[in-house]
Design a protein around this motif. Sequence first.
Motif, PDB file in Angstrom:
ATOM      1  N   ARG A  29       0.831  -1.205   0.000  1.00 24.36           N
ATOM      2  CA  ARG A  29       0.000   0.000   0.000  1.00 24.36           C
ATOM      3  C   ARG A  29       0.867   1.257   0.000  1.00 24.36           C
ATOM      4  O   ARG A  29       0.605   2.214  -0.731  1.00 24.36           O
ATOM      5  N   ARG A  33       1.216   3.945  -3.426  1.00 26.48           N
ATOM      6  CA  ARG A  33       0.473   5.196  -3.245  1.00 26.48           C
ATOM      7  C   ARG A  33       0.815   6.247  -4.296  1.00 26.48           C
ATOM      8  O   ARG A  33      -0.048   7.040  -4.670  1.00 26.48           O
ATOM      9  N   ASP A  34       2.055   6.281  -4.768  1.00 26.49           N
ATOM     10  CA  ASP A  34       2.464   7.296  -5.748  1.00 26.49           C
ATOM     11  C   ASP A  34       2.697   6.719  -7.141  1.00 26.49           C
ATOM     12  O   ASP A  34       3.287   7.389  -7.986  1.00 26.49           O
ATOM     13  N   LYS A  78      -4.331  -1.806  -6.228  1.00 24.54           N
ATOM     14  CA  LYS A  78      -4.412  -0.460  -5.649  1.00 24.54           C
ATOM     15  C   LYS A  78      -5.856  -0.071  -5.367  1.00 24.54           C
ATOM     16  O   LYS A  78      -6.148   0.515  -4.327  1.00 24.54           O
ATOM     17  N   ARG A  82      -7.977   0.973  -1.695  1.00 27.24           N
ATOM     18  CA  ARG A  82      -8.821   2.147  -1.479  1.00 27.24           C
ATOM     19  C   ARG A  82     -10.171   1.758  -0.906  1.00 27.24           C
ATOM     20  O   ARG A  82     -10.769   2.496  -0.133  1.00 27.24           O
TER      21      ARG A  82
END
Length: 84
Positions: A29, A33-34, A78, A82
């Motif tokens: 995670r 994130r980026d 990803k 979320r």
Amino acid sequence: MERQEDNIMKRNQAVATPRPAVMSRGELRFCLRDVHRYWSTPRISPGEIEALERQNLIQRAPTELCAIRLTEHGALVKITFREN
């Protein structure tokens, strides 16, 4: 002189220590994130890039420029982060 060479060897061994092949859920995670579906320059370490690439979560650009993007599988992973 010998001690200085020993220190250099110890530092190189510490840097070259391989990371585990599988990352924890939190590490995944954090690393993802980026990272996006479009090409971008990474803000993660080369070791993390290799681990994500082994898991088929990211893809490297076939150019000299260091750029990565999410694979379809990586995008799905990803998205699940979320939702949870």
